[in-house]
Design a protein around this motif. Structure first.
Motif, PDB file in Angstrom:
ATOM      1  N   TYR A  72      37.996  33.959  48.166  1.00  0.00           N
ATOM      2  CA  TYR A  72      38.000  35.026  47.167  1.00  0.00           C
ATOM      3  C   TYR A  72      38.929  34.675  46.005  1.00  0.00           C
ATOM      4  O   TYR A  72      38.599  34.906  44.840  1.00  0.00           O
ATOM      5  CB  TYR A  72      38.433  36.340  47.820  1.00  0.00           C
ATOM      6  CG  TYR A  72      38.106  37.568  46.994  1.00  0.00           C
ATOM      7  CD1 TYR A  72      36.940  38.293  47.231  1.00  0.00           C
ATOM      8  CD2 TYR A  72      38.947  37.990  45.973  1.00  0.00           C
ATOM      9  CE1 TYR A  72      36.625  39.409  46.480  1.00  0.00           C
ATOM     10  CE2 TYR A  72      38.642  39.101  45.215  1.00  0.00           C
ATOM     11  CZ  TYR A  72      37.482  39.815  45.467  1.00  0.00           C
ATOM     12  OH  TYR A  72      37.175  40.915  44.706  1.00  0.00           O
ATOM     13  N   THR A  76      37.596  34.200  42.138  1.00  0.00           N
ATOM     14  CA  THR A  76      38.114  34.993  41.023  1.00  0.00           C
ATOM     15  C   THR A  76      38.450  34.109  39.835  1.00  0.00           C
ATOM     16  O   THR A  76      38.111  34.413  38.685  1.00  0.00           O
ATOM     17  CB  THR A  76      39.368  35.771  41.466  1.00  0.00           C
ATOM     18  OG1 THR A  76      39.025  36.644  42.543  1.00  0.00           O
ATOM     19  CG2 THR A  76      39.935  36.582  40.320  1.00  0.00           C
ATOM     20  N   GLU A  80      36.091  33.200  35.935  1.00  0.00           N
ATOM     21  CA  GLU A  80      36.665  33.203  34.591  1.00  0.00           C
ATOM     22  C   GLU A  80      36.389  31.888  33.880  1.00  0.00           C
ATOM     23  O   GLU A  80      36.017  31.859  32.699  1.00  0.00           O
ATOM     24  CB  GLU A  80      38.165  33.461  34.667  1.00  0.00           C
ATOM     25  CG  GLU A  80      38.847  33.552  33.319  1.00  0.00           C
ATOM     26  CD  GLU A  80      40.329  33.852  33.435  1.00  0.00           C
ATOM     27  OE1 GLU A  80      41.016  33.794  32.394  1.00  0.00           O
ATOM     28  OE2 GLU A  80      40.802  34.135  34.547  1.00  0.00           O
ATOM     29  N   ARG A  91      27.323  38.846  29.818  1.00  0.00           N
ATOM     30  CA  ARG A  91      27.436  39.476  31.129  1.00  0.00           C
ATOM     31  C   ARG A  91      26.062  39.846  31.671  1.00  0.00           C
ATOM     32  O   ARG A  91      25.246  40.447  30.971  1.00  0.00           O
ATOM     33  CB  ARG A  91      28.310  40.730  31.026  1.00  0.00           C
ATOM     34  CG  ARG A  91      28.449  41.500  32.323  1.00  0.00           C
ATOM     35  CD  ARG A  91      29.488  42.594  32.194  1.00  0.00           C
ATOM     36  NE  ARG A  91      29.472  43.448  33.362  1.00  0.00           N
ATOM     37  CZ  ARG A  91      28.890  44.638  33.404  1.00  0.00           C
ATOM     38  NH1 ARG A  91      28.293  45.114  32.341  1.00  0.00           N
ATOM     39  NH2 ARG A  91      28.915  45.356  34.521  1.00  0.00           N
ATOM     40  N   ALA A 162      33.825  37.340  45.402  1.00  0.00           N
ATOM     41  CA  ALA A 162      34.706  37.475  44.242  1.00  0.00           C
ATOM     42  C   ALA A 162      33.919  37.445  42.938  1.00  0.00           C
ATOM     43  O   ALA A 162      34.204  38.205  42.006  1.00  0.00           O
ATOM     44  CB  ALA A 162      35.740  36.355  44.255  1.00  0.00           C
ATOM     45  N   ASP A 165      32.096  40.807  42.652  1.00  0.00           N
ATOM     46  CA  ASP A 165      33.042  41.872  42.314  1.00  0.00           C
ATOM     47  C   ASP A 165      33.488  41.768  40.865  1.00  0.00           C
ATOM     48  O   ASP A 165      33.556  42.763  40.137  1.00  0.00           O
ATOM     49  CB  ASP A 165      34.265  41.809  43.236  1.00  0.00           C
ATOM     50  CG  ASP A 165      33.972  42.330  44.633  1.00  0.00           C
ATOM     51  OD1 ASP A 165      32.862  42.861  44.851  1.00  0.00           O
ATOM     52  OD2 ASP A 165      34.845  42.194  45.513  1.00  0.00           O
ATOM     53  N   GLY A 166      33.804  40.552  40.436  1.00  0.00           N
ATOM     54  CA  GLY A 166      34.263  40.335  39.068  1.00  0.00           C
ATOM     55  C   GLY A 166      33.188  40.594  38.026  1.00  0.00           C
ATOM     56  O   GLY A 166      33.491  40.860  36.868  1.00  0.00           O
ATOM     57  N   SER A 167      31.926  40.535  38.460  1.00  0.00           N
ATOM     58  CA  SER A 167      30.805  40.789  37.553  1.00  0.00           C
ATOM     59  C   SER A 167      30.316  42.228  37.647  1.00  0.00           C
ATOM     60  O   SER A 167      29.242  42.560  37.120  1.00  0.00           O
ATOM     61  CB  SER A 167      29.647  39.833  37.879  1.00  0.00           C
ATOM     62  OG  SER A 167      30.060  38.488  37.795  1.00  0.00           O
ATOM     63  N   GLN A 168      31.075  43.076  38.348  1.00  0.00           N
ATOM     64  CA  GLN A 168      30.747  44.495  38.513  1.00  0.00           C
ATOM     65  C   GLN A 168      29.511  44.721  39.371  1.00  0.00           C
ATOM     66  O   GLN A 168      28.724  45.645  39.136  1.00  0.00           O
ATOM     67  CB  GLN A 168      30.580  45.168  37.146  1.00  0.00           C
ATOM     68  CG  GLN A 168      31.768  45.014  36.213  1.00  0.00           C
ATOM     69  CD  GLN A 168      33.074  45.533  36.834  1.00  0.00           C
ATOM     70  OE1 GLN A 168      33.119  46.642  37.347  1.00  0.00           O
ATOM     71  NE2 GLN A 168      34.121  44.730  36.792  1.00  0.00           N
TER      72      GLN A 168
END
Length: 205
Positions: A72, A76, A80, A91, A162, A165-168
């Motif tokens: 994870y 993350t 990025e 996005r 991760a 999650d980071g991409s909603q």
């Protein structure tokens, strides 16, 4: 030429070389875009991480949870980096788009090839599966008999979770070894999306 002059020139040359040395945080991220880490170096590093973690857990489930946590953290940071390199901050807004991005772009950046399959569950509308017939992370790991049920793919599941999650696109991601003929290490990443993601997907239609 006097000794003091030679010392002064040497010192100036050293200072110039030191000044030209670029800090790691100032390097262009695209310069290392096509660089590859040697397979042996990656296998050694992953093996060391696995042994380090094994000494600090109480059982297989705890070990897999730790591997998932490590993955994870990697995911993350990787999201990025790859977003900056590959997508110019664009996005994804649909489930299929983000899963295809992971199946192709992410897998290629991590392992030099895209994943072998991307499937939707025929039983549950909120479940998708990404499969890799020959996962590199398991290829050079020799699991002892007392850890026979260990799935090193938990590390990869952490990376995928991760990124989602980071991409909603919050989801619960797990890894499962599902061997088929010719591919004994075949690993499937099971993605179970949160209800809010499905609701948003319906609103976009």
């Amino acid at each position: 030429m006097s000794q003091n002059t030679r010392l002064s020139m040497t010192s100036s040359l050293h200072d110039t070389r030191y000044a030209r040395r670029t800090s790691i945080v100032e390097r262009n991220l695209n310069k290392s875009r096509s660089a590859e880490v040697g397979l042996s170096a990656f296998a050694f590093l992953f093996s060391e991480m696995l042994q380090y973690t094994q000494k600090r857990v109480q059982g297989i489930q705890d070990l897999e949870r730790k591997l998932n946590d490590f993955g994870y953290r990697v995911g993350t940071r990787f999201l990025e980096l790859i977003t900056w390199r590959e997508k110019n901050n664009r996005r994804e807004i649909t489930v299929l788009d983000i899963l295809y991005f992971i199946h192709t772009t992410v897998w290629k950046a991590l392992f030099g090839k895209q994943a072998d399959s991307l499937e939707k569950s025929t039983e549950n509308n909120d479940e998708y599966m990404i499969s890799d017939n020959e996962p590199i992370i398991s290829k050079f790991i020799s699991v002892p008999k007392d850890l026979a049920s260990l799935n090193c793919g938990a590390f990869l599941a952490g990376i995928v979770e991760a990124i989602l999650d980071g991409s909603q696109f919050p989801a619960r991601v797990t890894s499962h070894t599902l061997p088929i003929e010719g591919y004994p290490l075949r690993t499937t990443i099971l993605i179970k999306l949160d209800a809010e993601v499905l609701l948003r997907e319906e609103q976009l239609k």
